[in-house]
Design an enzyme around this catalytic site. Structure first.
Site, mmCIF file in Angstrom:
data_model
loop_
_atom_site.group_PDB
_atom_site.id
_atom_site.type_symbol
_atom_site.label_atom_id
_atom_site.label_comp_id
_atom_site.label_asym_id
_atom_site.label_seq_id
_atom_site.Cartn_x
_atom_site.Cartn_y
_atom_site.Cartn_z
ATOM 1 N N LYS A 183 16.297 50.503 60.649
ATOM 2 C CA LYS A 183 16.300 51.481 61.749
ATOM 3 C C LYS A 183 16.426 52.914 61.189
ATOM 4 C CE LYS A 183 19.926 51.944 64.645
ATOM 5 N NZ LYS A 183 20.323 53.328 64.335
ATOM 6 N N SER A 243 27.077 54.315 61.164
ATOM 7 C CA SER A 243 28.360 54.655 61.799
ATOM 8 C C SER A 243 29.528 54.144 60.950
ATOM 9 C CB SER A 243 28.446 54.061 63.213
ATOM 10 O OG SER A 243 28.129 52.679 63.192
ATOM 11 N N GLU A 285 16.032 57.056 62.090
ATOM 12 C CA GLU A 285 16.212 57.855 63.309
ATOM 13 C C GLU A 285 15.044 58.836 63.463
ATOM 14 O OE1 GLU A 285 20.036 59.771 63.331
ATOM 15 O OE2 GLU A 285 21.111 57.877 63.145
ATOM 16 N N ASP A 315 20.637 50.180 59.231
ATOM 17 C CA ASP A 315 20.278 51.594 59.340
ATOM 18 C C ASP A 315 19.729 52.101 58.021
ATOM 19 O OD1 ASP A 315 20.574 52.583 61.881
ATOM 20 O OD2 ASP A 315 22.684 53.128 61.635
ATOM 21 N N GLU A 356 19.889 56.640 72.477
ATOM 22 C CA GLU A 356 21.309 57.044 72.434
ATOM 23 C C GLU A 356 21.567 58.313 73.241
ATOM 24 O OE1 GLU A 356 23.066 57.067 68.544
ATOM 25 O OE2 GLU A 356 24.932 57.980 69.275
HETATM 26 O O1 KIV Z 1 25.046 53.720 63.266
HETATM 27 C C1 KIV Z 1 25.144 53.121 64.342
HETATM 28 O O2 KIV Z 1 26.096 52.389 64.607
HETATM 29 C C2 KIV Z 1 24.072 53.308 65.313
HETATM 30 C C3 KIV Z 1 24.362 52.924 66.718
HETATM 31 C C4 KIV Z 1 25.190 53.993 67.313
HETATM 32 C C5 KIV Z 1 23.148 52.644 67.502
HETATM 33 O O3 KIV Z 1 23.022 53.794 64.994
#
Ligand code: KIV
Length: 265
Positions: A114, A47, A116, A85, A183
């Site tokens: 993380k 994000s 997706e 991420d 989400e």
């Molecule tokens: O990129 C991010 O901030 C996220 C959150 C919205 C969980 O993946």
């Protein structure tokens, strides 16, 4: 008393005992602040592409971008678990690419990664976990699929979609994920998923029944241009910045700053 270091094991132990509070952070000063305020986990989210770099979505965020921000957050040496991420197209191409990307994130300071997706990334998650890299799953709305989805929308509204999200959750748990971000799903769907897995669920736009919550720091602080409807704004830092900078500009123009206490002849 000094705060304990939060690990993946701490997250697993918190399920059903204590709610998990996570926030994003993308740089050293904000990591120091959110950690001192007591978050359990810090996500260096992609994000950052939207709230820091000004992109329309997260697709342009590169691994090189992520490494800079993960390293900055890691320099704050947070007690919170530091999750990074995996950016778009660093893991969809298979476990080998995913391992290479995740290894770089870990070397930059991430304590978990993380990616997706659900069942379709089972192999990737399993391989990362086997290599000793903890994985937080991310199901429901996957922002990296925004082009295919046609926008950032609530997902899981039909029974078929809800079942798919539940199956995704179980697949990620079986692959070895230690937690799941869910989400933009109806609260009832998040509740069903939370009750059907042993690992903690952390919601964003998924209602109150999850094991924890996560929000984007810029939404919480009132610094986002277009915050989502589910994000509560806890402060109006944008106004504070505009006010402070406006007063500085005004004082420079009027010759009031610097006054004698700020310089030596
Ligand atoms: O990129 C991010 O901030 C996220 C959150 C919205 C969980 O993946």
């Amino acid at each position: 008393m000094e705060r304990r270091k939060i690990t993946v094991q701490t997250f697993l132990n918190m399920k059903g005992r204590e709610k998990i509070a996570m926030l994003t952070a993308y740089d050293y000063p904000s990591a120091l602040l959110v950690d001192a305020a007591g978050v359990d986990g810090i996500l260096v989210g992609d994000s950052l592409g939207m709230v820091v770099l000004g992109y329309e979505n997260t697709l342009k965020v590169t691994l090189a971008d992520m490494l800079i921000h993960v390293a900055a957050v890691a320099r704050a040496r947070p007690k919170a678990l530091l999750v990074a991420d995996m950016p778009f197209m660093t893991y969809e191409t298979g476990p080998r690419d995913a391992l290479r990307a995740a290894a770089k994130l870990v070397r930059a300071g991430a304590e978990a990664v993380k990616p997706e997706g659900g069942q379709e990334i089972f192999d990737v998650v399993e391989r990362l976990v086997k290599a000793g890299i903890p994985v937080m799953g991310h199901i429901g709305l996957n922002p990296q699929r925004v082009l295919a989805l046609g926008g950032f929308k609530l997902v899981g509204k039909t029974e078929e979609q809800a079942k798919k999200i539940e199956e995704d959750a179980r697949a990620l748990q079986e692959a070895g994920a230690f937690a799941l971000v869910i989400e933009s799903v109806p609260a009832g769907v998040a509740k069903r998923v939370t009750e059907s897995v042993k690992i903690p669920t952390i919601c964003i736009g998924g209602g109150p029944h999850c094991d924890g919550q996560i929000l984007v720091l810029h939404d919480v602080l009132g610094l986002s241009q277009r915050p989502p409807s589910f994000a509560k704004r806890y402060a109006d830092i944008a106004s504070a910045i505009r006010d402070a900078v406006g007063r500085y500009v005004d004082e420079v123009k009027r010759g009031v700053f610097p006054s004698p206490e700020y310089y030596k002849e």
